[in-house]
Scaffold this motif. Sequence first.
Motif, PDB file in Angstrom:
ATOM      1  N   LYS A   1      52.213  45.747  38.534  1.00 20.97           N
ATOM      2  CA  LYS A   1      50.852  45.410  38.397  1.00 20.97           C
ATOM      3  C   LYS A   1      50.495  44.328  39.602  1.00 20.97           C
ATOM      4  CE  LYS A   1      49.870  47.390  34.500  1.00 20.97           C
ATOM      5  NZ  LYS A   1      49.066  48.495  34.751  1.00 20.97           N
ATOM      6  N   ALA A   2      49.361  44.335  40.084  1.00 23.01           N
ATOM      7  CA  ALA A   2      49.054  43.456  40.961  1.00 23.01           C
ATOM      8  C   ALA A   2      49.261  42.158  40.793  1.00 23.01           C
ATOM      9  CB  ALA A   2      47.443  43.547  41.584  1.00 23.01           C
ATOM     10  N   SER A   3      49.739  41.090  41.548  1.00 22.42           N
ATOM     11  CA  SER A   3      50.125  39.747  41.201  1.00 22.42           C
ATOM     12  C   SER A   3      49.022  38.864  40.919  1.00 22.42           C
ATOM     13  CB  SER A   3      50.725  39.103  42.601  1.00 22.42           C
ATOM     14  OG  SER A   3      49.564  39.066  43.478  1.00 22.42           O
ATOM     15  N   ARG A   4      49.437  37.846  40.170  1.00 30.59           N
ATOM     16  CA  ARG A   4      48.424  36.773  39.804  1.00 30.59           C
ATOM     17  C   ARG A   4      47.665  36.158  40.927  1.00 30.59           C
ATOM     18  NH1 ARG A   4      48.887  35.240  34.458  1.00 30.59           N
ATOM     19  NH2 ARG A   4      47.168  34.211  34.781  1.00 30.59           N
ATOM     20  N   VAL A   5      46.856  35.344  40.571  1.00 26.56           N
ATOM     21  CA  VAL A   5      45.930  34.669  41.842  1.00 26.56           C
ATOM     22  C   VAL A   5      46.997  34.167  43.154  1.00 26.56           C
ATOM     23  CG1 VAL A   5      44.295  32.978  42.550  1.00 26.56           C
ATOM     24  CG2 VAL A   5      44.386  34.266  40.295  1.00 26.56           C
TER      25      VAL A   5
ATOM     26  N   LYS B   1      38.429  27.548  34.260  1.00 24.08           N
ATOM     27  CA  LYS B   1      37.791  26.950  33.140  1.00 24.08           C
ATOM     28  C   LYS B   1      36.511  26.861  33.527  1.00 24.08           C
ATOM     29  CE  LYS B   1      41.957  24.140  32.070  1.00 24.08           C
ATOM     30  NZ  LYS B   1      42.648  25.071  31.284  1.00 24.08           N
ATOM     31  N   HIS B   2      35.695  27.304  34.245  1.00 23.31           N
ATOM     32  CA  HIS B   2      34.236  27.177  34.559  1.00 23.31           C
ATOM     33  C   HIS B   2      33.698  28.309  33.905  1.00 23.31           C
ATOM     34  CE1 HIS B   2      30.648  26.406  37.026  1.00 23.31           C
ATOM     35  NE2 HIS B   2      30.506  27.391  36.868  1.00 23.31           N
ATOM     36  N   VAL B   3      32.652  28.240  33.282  1.00 20.56           N
ATOM     37  CA  VAL B   3      31.784  29.098  32.431  1.00 20.56           C
ATOM     38  C   VAL B   3      30.400  29.061  32.733  1.00 20.56           C
ATOM     39  CG1 VAL B   3      33.548  29.282  30.547  1.00 20.56           C
ATOM     40  CG2 VAL B   3      31.636  27.798  30.332  1.00 20.56           C
ATOM     41  N   SER B   4      29.712  30.018  32.395  1.00 21.29           N
ATOM     42  CA  SER B   4      28.304  30.128  32.923  1.00 21.29           C
ATOM     43  C   SER B   4      27.494  29.324  31.796  1.00 21.29           C
ATOM     44  CB  SER B   4      27.772  31.631  32.734  1.00 21.29           C
ATOM     45  OG  SER B   4      26.199  31.527  32.315  1.00 21.29           O
ATOM     46  N   PRO B   5      26.556  28.669  31.964  1.00 21.31           N
ATOM     47  CA  PRO B   5      25.617  27.888  30.951  1.00 21.31           C
ATOM     48  C   PRO B   5      25.179  28.692  29.883  1.00 21.31           C
ATOM     49  CG  PRO B   5      24.480  27.821  33.137  1.00 21.31           C
ATOM     50  CD  PRO B   5      26.015  28.528  33.307  1.00 21.31           C
ATOM     51  N   PHE B   6      25.209  30.047  30.400  1.00 19.57           N
ATOM     52  CA  PHE B   6      24.666  30.991  29.148  1.00 19.57           C
ATOM     53  C   PHE B   6      25.550  31.624  28.363  1.00 19.57           C
ATOM     54  CE2 PHE B   6      21.604  30.672  32.728  1.00 19.57           C
ATOM     55  CZ  PHE B   6      20.491  30.394  32.289  1.00 19.57           C
TER      56      PHE B   6
ATOM     57  N   HIS C   1      43.588  41.181  35.719  1.00 16.30           N
ATOM     58  CA  HIS C   1      44.068  39.836  35.451  1.00 16.30           C
ATOM     59  C   HIS C   1      42.867  39.078  35.349  1.00 16.30           C
ATOM     60  CE1 HIS C   1      48.114  40.829  36.429  1.00 16.30           C
ATOM     61  NE2 HIS C   1      48.094  41.239  37.556  1.00 16.30           N
ATOM     62  N   ILE C   2      41.689  39.308  35.521  1.00 18.95           N
ATOM     63  CA  ILE C   2      40.677  38.447  35.532  1.00 18.95           C
ATOM     64  C   ILE C   2      40.452  37.789  33.958  1.00 18.95           C
ATOM     65  CG2 ILE C   2      38.284  38.194  35.666  1.00 18.95           C
ATOM     66  CD1 ILE C   2      38.228  40.016  38.020  1.00 18.95           C
ATOM     67  N   ASN C   3      40.526  38.885  32.917  1.00 14.31           N
ATOM     68  CA  ASN C   3      40.671  38.480  31.668  1.00 14.31           C
ATOM     69  C   ASN C   3      41.574  37.342  31.143  1.00 14.31           C
ATOM     70  OD1 ASN C   3      38.498  40.516  30.949  1.00 14.31           O
ATOM     71  ND2 ASN C   3      40.004  41.809  30.371  1.00 14.31           N
ATOM     72  N   GLU C   4      42.844  37.407  31.749  1.00 19.39           N
ATOM     73  CA  GLU C   4      43.796  36.340  31.551  1.00 19.39           C
ATOM     74  C   GLU C   4      43.545  35.182  32.417  1.00 19.39           C
ATOM     75  OE1 GLU C   4      47.537  37.880  32.622  1.00 19.39           O
ATOM     76  OE2 GLU C   4      46.814  40.137  31.977  1.00 19.39           O
TER      77      GLU C   4
ATOM     78  N   GLY D   1      35.542  32.407  29.621  1.00 22.10           N
ATOM     79  CA  GLY D   1      34.246  32.811  29.508  1.00 22.10           C
ATOM     80  C   GLY D   1      33.783  34.081  30.131  1.00 22.10           C
ATOM     81  N   PHE D   2      34.599  34.825  30.473  1.00 22.16           N
ATOM     82  CA  PHE D   2      34.383  36.078  31.371  1.00 22.16           C
ATOM     83  C   PHE D   2      35.358  37.002  30.908  1.00 22.16           C
ATOM     84  CE2 PHE D   2      34.094  38.773  35.179  1.00 22.16           C
ATOM     85  CZ  PHE D   2      32.782  39.405  34.728  1.00 22.16           C
TER      86      PHE D   2
END
Length: 590
Positions: free
Chosen positions: A96-100, A130-135, A207-210, A214-215
């Motif tokens: 699998k592609a590596s993490r960030v 940890k950043h999430v949309s205000p919506f 990997h984005i889900n992990e 908030g996304f």
Amino acid sequence: MAETHTKTQSKKRKKGRLYIAFLIIALLGGCLPILLSNNFTHEFSIIGTDFSLPFLNDGASNASNSSNTSNGSNVKEDDSQKDPQKDSPKENEGPKASRVAGLDCKPWGGPSNKAAAEMVYWEDIPEDSKHVSPFYNPDAPPQYFSFEMDFAGWNNVRMSMETLMGIALAMGRTLVIPPAKEIHMLKSSDENQEKHFSFSHFFPIEHINEEQDGFAIISTEEYLKLFLEGKQRDKQGNMVFPPGNRTNWDGADEEELDKLNVWLRDVSMRLRWKPNRCLAAFPKSSDPEDLHKLTMDLENLTAAGLPDENELAGKPYAVDGDSRERMRHNIAKRERLCLYSSKLQKAQRLHFPMMWDEQFGKSRMLIHFYEVLFFQDWKQDLWIKRFMRDHIRYVDEIQCAAARVVHRIRSHVYKRSGGNSTEFSTLHIRRGDFQDQYSATDVSAKDIYQFTKQKIPENSTIYIATDEENDDFFELLEKHYNILYLDDFKHELVGVNSNFMGMIDQLIASRGKVFMGCFYSTFSGYINRLRGFHADASKLEGYEKGIIESYYYAPDFLFLRMQMYFPIWDPFWAREFSNSWRQIDKDIDP
């Protein structure tokens, strides 16, 4: 429209054929070591020799096959060196592609991590995750955003996907990735290669889900199963089912996909934003007062007269400035805002169609994400730009293939310069059908040379990414420079899907000291964005203004366009603006 998929040259250079023929004779005569010791030609050394660099002394490419590393060169092979025909991961069977963080190329046949490090422009920023949309409301049922893949070539598809992903992020919605399908110009004739692609083939989507709070991103198959299970219903609460109760649409032809797309449009609220007419503006909170302030910003700007492009040229805005001044540099004569209204906020399912309809006209998102998305909160603006930089990057297989070639080029230049340099320059020469679409780009090699000689010294090494298949076109450039093409490094690309070659070309071209590309080409544009990421990370000269050492060979009056800050302007797709990379770490830099 402005799309190009750079192909490797279909034929070897004339000189290359002569050298290969000579080598065969030499091998039969047992004189290969003599030829090597006398440095017969620099072209020959590219193909068959790996030179260790003092600053990359463990950087011998692990992807060189055995016949190319035992030809008399002074290569120091490390213990992990492998034959790619035996050991490189087979298509769709690799890790699998590596993490960030970072780039590990060992699973992909090299090069060493030290050699691969120069490809890395992305960062692992824990607070960003940890950043999430205000919506986004974690206590409410998930809301979904689906879309249809653009119908043009790869770079237009990528551009559209980035923008629609950015919209889903800003709305705090779960993104539904379209099914894998054939993409225009990514249609290799090799029957053994994958030909149906989803975005997870190119980007580390899984990997984005992990990695991001908030996304979430789900496949079309996962989404459609929610309808079969009764977890998604129509407005009246009735169960609705996809065409034929089918959930897996990967590999479906266009006629079949049309049925699915029509159904998705019917069961969702369609997002009717036209990015060339309005700026998609997001308030810093769900408070109606913030929405009111946004609309007042535009009203005040309009009342004062929207600025002209040249009025703002050379005067970059402060990335942490107030929203009105930032809007002034992003509005580009658009007199409306596309707002995430309360009606849109309440819709459980939103869908963006790629279609033409008589009432609405063309529905297409052919625009860079940062050109249409505007955030009242400057920190959210920088965050979404970092998200695209750090997450929406080519997967490791593609990055590592490019890293192997870049390392070979630097090794070649090091030897060619007697150990004095590893620098090379790059060109993207767009040909094919492009001249019919944009006559100003129909230029000769002589015209291109008139520009390269101003910025690239005679006899320098230049790597060219191109879709031109006529070898004769490059003869003039080959007289003045040491020219390399992707074809010269086929031994580094054994087992790599040939549909990835355009992306590999982009990554290689992004590493040149000087780059010249073609205006109107989204291929050249993306190379410039990658170069901007590298320049900003390394704080190269001019980085505060977003200036990079890139130029346009066509049209001629735009030669120096990248040497000055310009606000976002139409045509939006024709180039990349420094807004996407300039000081995007401002709020996290010490």
